[in-house]
Design a protein around this motif. Structure first.
Motif, PDB file in Angstrom:
ATOM      1  N   GLU A   3       0.529  -1.195   0.252  1.00 51.83           N
ATOM      2  CA  GLU A   3      -0.198  -0.028   0.184  1.00 51.83           C
ATOM      3  C   GLU A   3       1.097   1.294   0.221  1.00 51.83           C
ATOM      4  O   GLU A   3       2.226   1.206   0.461  1.00 51.83           O
ATOM      5  CB  GLU A   3      -0.893   0.413   0.831  1.00 51.83           C
ATOM      6  N   VAL A   5       1.737   5.006   0.370  1.00 52.73           N
ATOM      7  CA  VAL A   5       1.182   6.952   1.340  1.00 52.73           C
ATOM      8  C   VAL A   5       1.660   7.989   0.884  1.00 52.73           C
ATOM      9  O   VAL A   5       2.725   7.585   0.241  1.00 52.73           O
ATOM     10  CB  VAL A   5       1.374   6.482   2.877  1.00 52.73           C
ATOM     11  N   ARG A   6       0.735   9.000   0.900  1.00 51.10           N
ATOM     12  CA  ARG A   6       1.551  10.830   0.433  1.00 51.10           C
ATOM     13  C   ARG A   6       2.391  10.806   1.549  1.00 51.10           C
ATOM     14  O   ARG A   6       1.681  11.071   2.666  1.00 51.10           O
ATOM     15  CB  ARG A   6       0.655  11.523  -0.048  1.00 51.10           C
TER      16      ARG A   6
END
Length: 70
Positions: A3, A5-6
């Motif tokens: 996954e 994420v920023r």
């Protein structure tokens, strides 16, 4: 795939300019280069920890060898 994420951060202008240049040369986005750099840093930190553990094990083995020999 993991996954994603920023993460927002700030860098010095000279680093940003260098990343821009690297991006042009490699065709890789700056974010990808930064992600690779962080992954490499993580691997180095993990390897350092493993080397420390290995050094402790070697020391214990040497102590054991001295006891067996003595």
């Amino acid at each position: 795939m993991a996954e994603m994420v920023r993460v927002n951060t700030r860098v010095r202008k000279d680093l940003n300019d260098w990343l821009d240049q690297q991006s042009e040369e490699t065709g890789l986005p700056k974010s990808t280069q930064i992600m690779f750099a962080i992954e490499m840093y993580q691997q180095q930190k993990m390897a350092k920890g493993q080397l420390t553990e290995l050094a402790v094990l070697i020391e214990k083995m040497e102590d054991l060898a001295k006891k067996v020999e003595g």
